[in-house]
Design a protein around this motif. Structure first.
Motif, PDB file in Angstrom:
ATOM      1  N   ALA A  75      54.904  28.225  41.690  1.00 10.62           N
ATOM      2  CA  ALA A  75      55.117  29.443  40.911  1.00 10.62           C
ATOM      3  C   ALA A  75      53.824  30.252  40.924  1.00 10.62           C
ATOM      4  N   ILE A  76      53.962  31.577  40.890  1.00 13.99           N
ATOM      5  CA  ILE A  76      52.791  32.444  40.861  1.00 13.99           C
ATOM      6  C   ILE A  76      53.028  33.567  39.873  1.00 13.99           C
ATOM      7  N   ARG A  77      51.954  33.967  39.190  1.00 17.93           N
ATOM      8  CA  ARG A  77      52.063  35.099  38.274  1.00 17.93           C
ATOM      9  C   ARG A  77      50.736  35.849  38.229  1.00 17.93           C
ATOM     10  N   ARG A  78      50.813  37.112  37.910  1.00  9.51           N
ATOM     11  CA  ARG A  78      49.626  37.961  37.784  1.00  9.51           C
ATOM     12  C   ARG A  78      48.942  37.650  36.459  1.00  9.51           C
ATOM     13  N   LEU A  79      47.636  37.502  36.498  1.00  4.43           N
ATOM     14  CA  LEU A  79      46.847  37.240  35.298  1.00  4.43           C
ATOM     15  C   LEU A  79      46.316  38.541  34.707  1.00  4.43           C
ATOM     16  N   THR A  80      46.173  38.568  33.395  1.00  2.00           N
ATOM     17  CA  THR A  80      45.482  39.684  32.760  1.00  2.00           C
ATOM     18  C   THR A  80      43.985  39.518  33.002  1.00  2.00           C
ATOM     19  N   PRO A  81      43.206  40.584  32.887  1.00  2.00           N
ATOM     20  CA  PRO A  81      41.758  40.449  33.058  1.00  2.00           C
ATOM     21  C   PRO A  81      41.138  39.404  32.134  1.00  2.00           C
ATOM     22  N   SER A  82      41.603  39.309  30.902  1.00  2.00           N
ATOM     23  CA  SER A  82      41.034  38.330  29.977  1.00  2.00           C
ATOM     24  C   SER A  82      41.385  36.909  30.401  1.00  2.00           C
ATOM     25  N   GLU A  83      42.599  36.702  30.901  1.00  2.00           N
ATOM     26  CA  GLU A  83      42.986  35.375  31.395  1.00  2.00           C
ATOM     27  C   GLU A  83      42.140  34.990  32.608  1.00  2.00           C
TER      28      GLU A  83
END
Length: 242
Positions: A169-177
């Motif tokens: 699985a893949i997902r976009r991270l937020t800058p803080s993550e």
């Protein structure tokens, strides 16, 4: 001797011949013009590293200290060391990060196995430089125990943090993550000015570069997920091309 590393002229004052051979592909043809930074290993640094690297040659130990000395000076010149494996595909660079044993080498190997024209910019310790249009990933002589890398550079278009998992699985991270994950992959300098600049560059990196979390096993499917997410292209295996 002066070397061309990450777009900079770097004077290395080494005592052992190891570094001259190690960096020979980066030797500057111009040995007379001014240099941007210089490094020389002190006796204190050398013997401190030698205690940590028992069994290695003096040249190897000096070489470790030399790269550390270079990287600690980079942030004020808008550059930083990132512990990652960087690939170049279609003229763009993509970085893969994770703790030791998470499979960076294996995953990047899958890109090379199933895609045409993939190059390894640096297998372990690339330098990232910040320019007007974003970050550039540079190859360096210091590229990990496998020695995989080239004297090249390419615009950085994505960061992918790897985690082992049974299902892909893949997902976009937020800058803080992304920021919470990336700090363990950065070398922090010792002086306040370069530390401050490192923090600024890191903030720019996670804010301006798309970052992803890939939970993966060792499979073509995992490679497909990261390729399509980061490049925005449809995956076609090189094995299926005419």
């Amino acid at each position: 001797m002066i070397y061309e590393i990450a777009g900079l002229r770097v004077l290395i004052e080494n005592r052992c011949k190891f570094t001259e051979k190690f960096c020979e592909k980066y030797l500057s043809a111009d040995q007379t013009s001014p240099y941007d930074i210089s490094t020389k290993v002190t006796n204190e640094e050398f013997y401190a590293e030698k205690e940590l690297s028992a069994g290695f040659s003096d040249g190897y130990i000096e070489n470790i200290c030399i790269y550390r000395g270079i990287c600690r000076q980079l942030p004020v010149l808008n550059r930083m060391l990132l512990h990652a494996a960087v690939l170049q595909v279609d003229g763009n660079a993509y970085a893969f990060l994770g703790r030791s044993g998470t499979g960076k080498s294996t995953h990047t190997g899958l890109w090379m196995q199933y895609l045409d024209g993939v190059k390894i910019v640096n297998g372990d310790k690339p330098i990232l430089g910040y320019a007007e249009n974003g970050f550039i990933a540079y190859g360096t002589p210091w590229n990990g125990k496998e020695g995989l890398g080239e004297n090249t550079c390419a615009p950085l278009k994505g960061l992918c943090f790897l985690e082992q998992a049974k299902e892909n699985a893949i997902r976009r991270l937020t800058p803080s993550e992304a920021a919470t994950r990336i700090f363990n992959q950065i070398l922090f300098p010792e002086d306040e000015e370069n530390v401050t600049k490192t923090l600024e560059l890191t903030d720019k990196l996670v804010s301006e570069t798309p970052c992803y979390l890939l939970q993966c096993n060792i499979s073509e499917e995992a490679m497909k997920l990261s390729y399509e997410a980061m490049t925005g292209k449809t995956y076609v295996s090189s094995k299926n091309k005419n």
